[in-house]
Design a protein around this motif. Structure first.
Motif, PDB file in Angstrom:
ATOM      1  N   TRP A  53       0.823  -1.214   0.000  1.00 24.03           N
ATOM      2  CA  TRP A  53       0.000   0.000   0.000  1.00 24.03           C
ATOM      3  C   TRP A  53       0.856   1.263   0.000  1.00 24.03           C
ATOM      4  O   TRP A  53       0.459   2.298  -0.549  1.00 24.03           O
ATOM      5  CB  TRP A  53      -0.997  -0.012   1.154  1.00 24.03           C
ATOM      6  N   SER A  54       2.049   1.198   0.586  1.00 22.09           N
ATOM      7  CA  SER A  54       2.982   2.334   0.507  1.00 22.09           C
ATOM      8  C   SER A  54       3.415   2.558  -0.933  1.00 22.09           C
ATOM      9  O   SER A  54       3.509   3.702  -1.396  1.00 22.09           O
ATOM     10  CB  SER A  54       4.207   2.089   1.378  1.00 22.09           C
ATOM     11  N   ALA A  77       0.760   7.111  -6.560  1.00 20.97           N
ATOM     12  CA  ALA A  77      -0.368   8.032  -6.739  1.00 20.97           C
ATOM     13  C   ALA A  77       0.031   9.455  -6.350  1.00 20.97           C
ATOM     14  O   ALA A  77      -0.304  10.417  -7.047  1.00 20.97           O
ATOM     15  CB  ALA A  77      -1.565   7.560  -5.915  1.00 20.97           C
ATOM     16  N   LEU A  78       0.741   9.596  -5.236  1.00 24.71           N
ATOM     17  CA  LEU A  78       1.201  10.911  -4.798  1.00 24.71           C
ATOM     18  C   LEU A  78       2.159  11.531  -5.808  1.00 24.71           C
ATOM     19  O   LEU A  78       2.055  12.725  -6.130  1.00 24.71           O
ATOM     20  CB  LEU A  78       1.881  10.798  -3.431  1.00 24.71           C
ATOM     21  N   MET A  79       3.077  10.757  -6.337  1.00 24.16           N
ATOM     22  CA  MET A  79       4.037  11.285  -7.308  1.00 24.16           C
ATOM     23  C   MET A  79       3.348  11.686  -8.607  1.00 24.16           C
ATOM     24  O   MET A  79       3.717  12.693  -9.219  1.00 24.16           O
ATOM     25  CB  MET A  79       5.144  10.262  -7.574  1.00 24.16           C
ATOM     26  N   ALA A 104      12.476  17.006 -13.934  1.00 21.78           N
ATOM     27  CA  ALA A 104      13.546  16.002 -13.879  1.00 21.78           C
ATOM     28  C   ALA A 104      13.780  15.533 -12.451  1.00 21.78           C
ATOM     29  O   ALA A 104      13.975  14.339 -12.197  1.00 21.78           O
ATOM     30  CB  ALA A 104      14.834  16.574 -14.476  1.00 21.78           C
ATOM     31  N   MET A 105      13.725  16.468 -11.499  1.00 24.65           N
ATOM     32  CA  MET A 105      13.901  16.089 -10.091  1.00 24.65           C
ATOM     33  C   MET A 105      12.742  15.230  -9.606  1.00 24.65           C
ATOM     34  O   MET A 105      12.950  14.217  -8.917  1.00 24.65           O
ATOM     35  CB  MET A 105      14.039  17.343  -9.230  1.00 24.65           C
ATOM     36  N   VAL A 106      11.513  15.608  -9.959  1.00 27.47           N
ATOM     37  CA  VAL A 106      10.340  14.827  -9.558  1.00 27.47           C
ATOM     38  C   VAL A 106      10.416  13.425 -10.152  1.00 27.47           C
ATOM     39  O   VAL A 106      10.190  12.423  -9.448  1.00 27.47           O
ATOM     40  CB  VAL A 106       9.031  15.538  -9.985  1.00 27.47           C
ATOM     41  N   LEU A 107      10.752  13.315 -11.428  1.00 30.86           N
ATOM     42  CA  LEU A 107      10.843  12.001 -12.058  1.00 30.86           C
ATOM     43  C   LEU A 107      11.974  11.156 -11.471  1.00 30.86           C
ATOM     44  O   LEU A 107      11.831   9.940 -11.319  1.00 30.86           O
ATOM     45  CB  LEU A 107      11.013  12.155 -13.568  1.00 30.86           C
ATOM     46  N   TRP A 144      10.734   9.927  -8.199  1.00 30.58           N
ATOM     47  CA  TRP A 144       9.689   8.949  -8.474  1.00 30.58           C
ATOM     48  C   TRP A 144      10.295   7.601  -8.852  1.00 30.58           C
ATOM     49  O   TRP A 144       9.923   6.560  -8.303  1.00 30.58           O
ATOM     50  CB  TRP A 144       8.802   9.465  -9.596  1.00 30.58           C
ATOM     51  N   VAL A 145      11.232   7.599  -9.785  1.00 36.47           N
ATOM     52  CA  VAL A 145      11.834   6.343 -10.235  1.00 36.47           C
ATOM     53  C   VAL A 145      12.606   5.666  -9.107  1.00 36.47           C
ATOM     54  O   VAL A 145      12.450   4.455  -8.871  1.00 36.47           O
ATOM     55  CB  VAL A 145      12.748   6.589 -11.466  1.00 36.47           C
ATOM     56  N   LEU A 146      13.428   6.423  -8.398  1.00 34.16           N
ATOM     57  CA  LEU A 146      14.201   5.812  -7.303  1.00 34.16           C
ATOM     58  C   LEU A 146      13.295   5.290  -6.196  1.00 34.16           C
ATOM     59  O   LEU A 146      13.501   4.184  -5.680  1.00 34.16           O
ATOM     60  CB  LEU A 146      15.208   6.821  -6.749  1.00 34.16           C
ATOM     61  N   GLY A 147      12.279   6.070  -5.825  1.00 33.75           N
ATOM     62  CA  GLY A 147      11.346   5.632  -4.791  1.00 33.75           C
ATOM     63  C   GLY A 147      10.560   4.412  -5.213  1.00 33.75           C
ATOM     64  O   GLY A 147      10.340   3.484  -4.420  1.00 33.75           O
ATOM     65  N   ALA A 148      10.124   4.370  -6.480  1.00 36.10           N
ATOM     66  CA  ALA A 148       9.371   3.214  -6.968  1.00 36.10           C
ATOM     67  C   ALA A 148      10.237   1.960  -7.001  1.00 36.10           C
ATOM     68  O   ALA A 148       9.772   0.863  -6.678  1.00 36.10           O
ATOM     69  CB  ALA A 148       8.799   3.504  -8.348  1.00 36.10           C
ATOM     70  N   ILE A 149      11.507   2.116  -7.361  1.00 39.90           N
ATOM     71  CA  ILE A 149      12.407   0.958  -7.365  1.00 39.90           C
ATOM     72  C   ILE A 149      12.615   0.436  -5.951  1.00 39.90           C
ATOM     73  O   ILE A 149      12.512  -0.772  -5.696  1.00 39.90           O
ATOM     74  CB  ILE A 149      13.749   1.325  -8.028  1.00 39.90           C
ATOM     75  N   ILE A 150      12.881   1.329  -5.018  1.00 40.60           N
ATOM     76  CA  ILE A 150      13.141   0.905  -3.638  1.00 40.60           C
ATOM     77  C   ILE A 150      11.898   0.273  -3.020  1.00 40.60           C
ATOM     78  O   ILE A 150      11.954  -0.827  -2.462  1.00 40.60           O
ATOM     79  CB  ILE A 150      13.652   2.095  -2.798  1.00 40.60           C
ATOM     80  N   LEU A 151      10.761   0.952  -3.119  1.00 39.02           N
ATOM     81  CA  LEU A 151       9.538   0.377  -2.560  1.00 39.02           C
ATOM     82  C   LEU A 151       9.124  -0.894  -3.301  1.00 39.02           C
ATOM     83  O   LEU A 151       8.623  -1.839  -2.690  1.00 39.02           O
ATOM     84  CB  LEU A 151       8.398   1.396  -2.594  1.00 39.02           C
ATOM     85  N   GLY A 152       9.345  -0.933  -4.606  1.00 39.35           N
ATOM     86  CA  GLY A 152       9.036  -2.137  -5.376  1.00 39.35           C
ATOM     87  C   GLY A 152       9.857  -3.334  -4.936  1.00 39.35           C
ATOM     88  O   GLY A 152       9.354  -4.466  -4.908  1.00 39.35           O
ATOM     89  N   MET A 153      11.109  -3.092  -4.587  1.00 36.93           N
ATOM     90  CA  MET A 153      11.942  -4.194  -4.087  1.00 36.93           C
ATOM     91  C   MET A 153      11.423  -4.702  -2.744  1.00 36.93           C
ATOM     92  O   MET A 153      11.396  -5.910  -2.497  1.00 36.93           O
ATOM     93  CB  MET A 153      13.399  -3.739  -3.965  1.00 36.93           C
ATOM     94  N   PHE A 154      10.988  -3.779  -1.879  1.00 35.33           N
ATOM     95  CA  PHE A 154      10.404  -4.212  -0.607  1.00 35.33           C
ATOM     96  C   PHE A 154       9.122  -5.009  -0.835  1.00 35.33           C
ATOM     97  O   PHE A 154       8.875  -6.007  -0.157  1.00 35.33           O
ATOM     98  CB  PHE A 154      10.123  -3.020   0.308  1.00 35.33           C
TER      99      PHE A 154
END
Length: 110
Positions: free
Chosen positions: A41-42, A48-50, A85-88, A91-101
């Protein structure tokens, strides 16, 4: 521990089994634990937030850009590009990290 009949081969199987030991048909689905649900859910909430952040930021940055002079428009375009560019990147780094979890906390069937 109760015994149930396998719907495929009709052999007696424990109700705690995920698969029939005889024919291998799946009897029940493994469920995520607390941390698995929390990470899942995180991940969904973060994406969704990004998405909201990217759309709202772009709309705000390009609002009334036509009223600016040429140099101001160029500066606004450069600033918007850097901001997006900063938002993306976040977004990409956060999605990768949370996706791995999410991947590492998925339910496992023995």
């Amino acid at each position: 521990m109760a015994m149930i009949n396998c719907p495929e081969c009709n052999n007696s199987v424990s109700d705690a089994a995920y698969k029939c030991p005889t024919c291998g048909v799946q009897l029940r689905k493994a469920k995520r634990g607390f941390f698995g649900k929390l990470f899942k859910w995180s991940f969904i909430g973060f994406n969704a937030l990004m998405l909201f952040w990217a759309i709202a930021g772009f709309n705000t940055a390009t609002k009334d850009i036509g009223a600016l002079t040429g140099a101001e428009q160029a500066g606004a375009a450069i600033g918007t590009g850097i901001g997006m560019a900063m938002v993306l990147t976040v977004w990409v780094l956060g999605a990768i990290i949370l996706g791995m979890f999410v991947l590492f906390t998925r339910p496992k069937v023995a």
